[in-house]
Enzyme design. Structure first.
Site, PDB file in Angstrom:
ATOM      1  N   ASP A  73      32.515  35.713  44.543  1.00 50.35           N
ATOM      2  CA  ASP A  73      32.209  34.384  45.076  1.00 50.35           C
ATOM      3  C   ASP A  73      32.699  34.239  46.513  1.00 50.35           C
ATOM      4  O   ASP A  73      33.443  35.080  47.025  1.00 50.35           O
ATOM      5  CB  ASP A  73      32.873  33.307  44.217  1.00 50.35           C
ATOM      6  CG  ASP A  73      32.296  33.234  42.820  1.00 50.35           C
ATOM      7  OD1 ASP A  73      31.137  33.665  42.629  1.00 50.35           O
ATOM      8  OD2 ASP A  73      32.997  32.750  41.913  1.00 50.35           O
ATOM      9  N   TYR A 151      40.719  42.656  38.408  1.00 50.71           N
ATOM     10  CA  TYR A 151      41.036  41.741  39.504  1.00 50.71           C
ATOM     11  C   TYR A 151      42.539  41.485  39.558  1.00 50.71           C
ATOM     12  O   TYR A 151      43.239  41.600  38.543  1.00 50.71           O
ATOM     13  CB  TYR A 151      40.336  40.389  39.310  1.00 50.71           C
ATOM     14  CG  TYR A 151      38.857  40.382  39.584  1.00 50.71           C
ATOM     15  CD1 TYR A 151      38.353  39.945  40.809  1.00 50.71           C
ATOM     16  CD2 TYR A 151      37.948  40.791  38.613  1.00 50.71           C
ATOM     17  CE1 TYR A 151      36.992  39.916  41.063  1.00 50.71           C
ATOM     18  CE2 TYR A 151      36.579  40.763  38.858  1.00 50.71           C
ATOM     19  CZ  TYR A 151      36.109  40.325  40.081  1.00 50.71           C
ATOM     20  OH  TYR A 151      34.756  40.301  40.326  1.00 50.71           O
TER      21      TYR A 151
END
Length: 307
Positions: A73, A151
């Protein structure tokens, strides 16, 4: 006498065999509107790299497009992003011609030169760096072959140092976080579940994922670091998971509540999704080369079933 115009390669047929290249990419997402290409003037990672590819292959047919392991994003960073592109024989052979300099007897690696050419176009001060380019193993698909994505999320709480140099990569959170309580909550979230409460909905898409790892630790520098690994992630899932953990660490919700929210499939306003700037895609895990194709086929069949 006018010089002859450079020859333009004839279009290659639909039956033209392609060679797949793998790119390993790092970027600072601060000034990007995410990975996926968008109309100007919105700057994206994919758009910036494909603009460089347009320069590299401007005389060699249709510009190749990137397929990525994980579409990040706006504001999200990456140190271990992976993408692939397919080159025609003409495009591949165009990389085999050294642009300048004496190789000193060394063999020139055309596919490896693509990374150097992209980096040369984007510039020394660029917020994108292609770490490596190479011919991919048979069956490799950047999107469908991965076993997992990993992540990390960086948080500076009241016990952490506030380093202005890291302000675009670390969330400064004005509270003292109980990492032990956060880990109790994280452990209870592991496994195969429907994560609708932790994702932004996308019509027709599944929110079923396997969360393989989720933990928090305080690093030597004093930063609270979240590690999150899953077979795949739906939109905003990582930042939602970290947000639930932060609210547990601050004592705003009980450590058992994040799992209850998951099972109820509705979080309401019990916690906030964390900002993008603390999040980085650090690694994409692939099976051994001989299993890449089978993994891609399995993932595609699941996507067709669920999506």
């Amino acid at each position: 006498m006018n010089e002859a115009a450079p020859a333009i390669p004839a279009p290659e047929s639909d039956a033209t065999p392609y060679t797949r290249l793998r790119l390993d990419i790092a970027y600072d997402g601060t000034n990007f509107f995410g990975w996926g290409k968008q109309p100007p003037p919105l700057r994206t990672v994919q758009g910036t790299i494909e603009d460089a590819l347009a320069i590299v292959f401007r005389r060699f047919g249709v510009i190749p497009q990137l397929v990525v392991a994980g579409r990040t994003d706006a504001g999200v960073h990456a140190t271990g992003q992976v993408a692939h592109l397919d080159l025609t024989a003409t495009q591949l052979s165009s990389l085999d011609r050294p642009r300048r300099g004496n190789m000193g007897g060394r063999r020139y690696d055309g596919p490896a030169s693509l990374a150097r050419r992209i980096n040369g176009i984007t510039g020394l001060e660029s917020d994108i760096f292609v770490k490596q380019s190479a011919i991919a193993a048979d069956g490799f698909d950047a999107r469908f072959s991965p076993l997992w994505r990993r992540y990390e999320y960086r948080i500076a709480d009241n016990l952490s140092p506030r380093d202005p140099r890291q302000r675009n990569h670390t969330l400064w959170y004005p509270a003292t976080l109980d990492v032990d309580a956060m880990n109790v909550a994280a452990h209870e979230l592991l496994g195969l579940h429907d994560w609708a409460a932790y994702c932004k909905p996308r019509e027709g898409a599944t929110t079923v994922r396997t969360l393989e790892r989720f933990s928090f630790r305080r690093t030597e520098e004093g930063i609270v670091l979240a590690e999150v690994r899953a077979d795949a992630f739906c939109h905003s899932m990582v930042r939602s998971l970290v947000g639930a953990g932060v609210y547990v660490g601050q004592g705003k919700i009980d450590s058992s509540r994040p799992a209850d929210i998951r099972d109820e499939r509705s979080k309401g306003s019990e916690f906030k999704v964390m900002p993008a700037k603390g999040l980085s895609l650090v690694e994409v895990g692939y099976p051994p080369d001989g299993e890449l194709g089978a993994r891609a086929e399995l993932t595609r069949s699941r996507r067709e079933l669920f999506d």
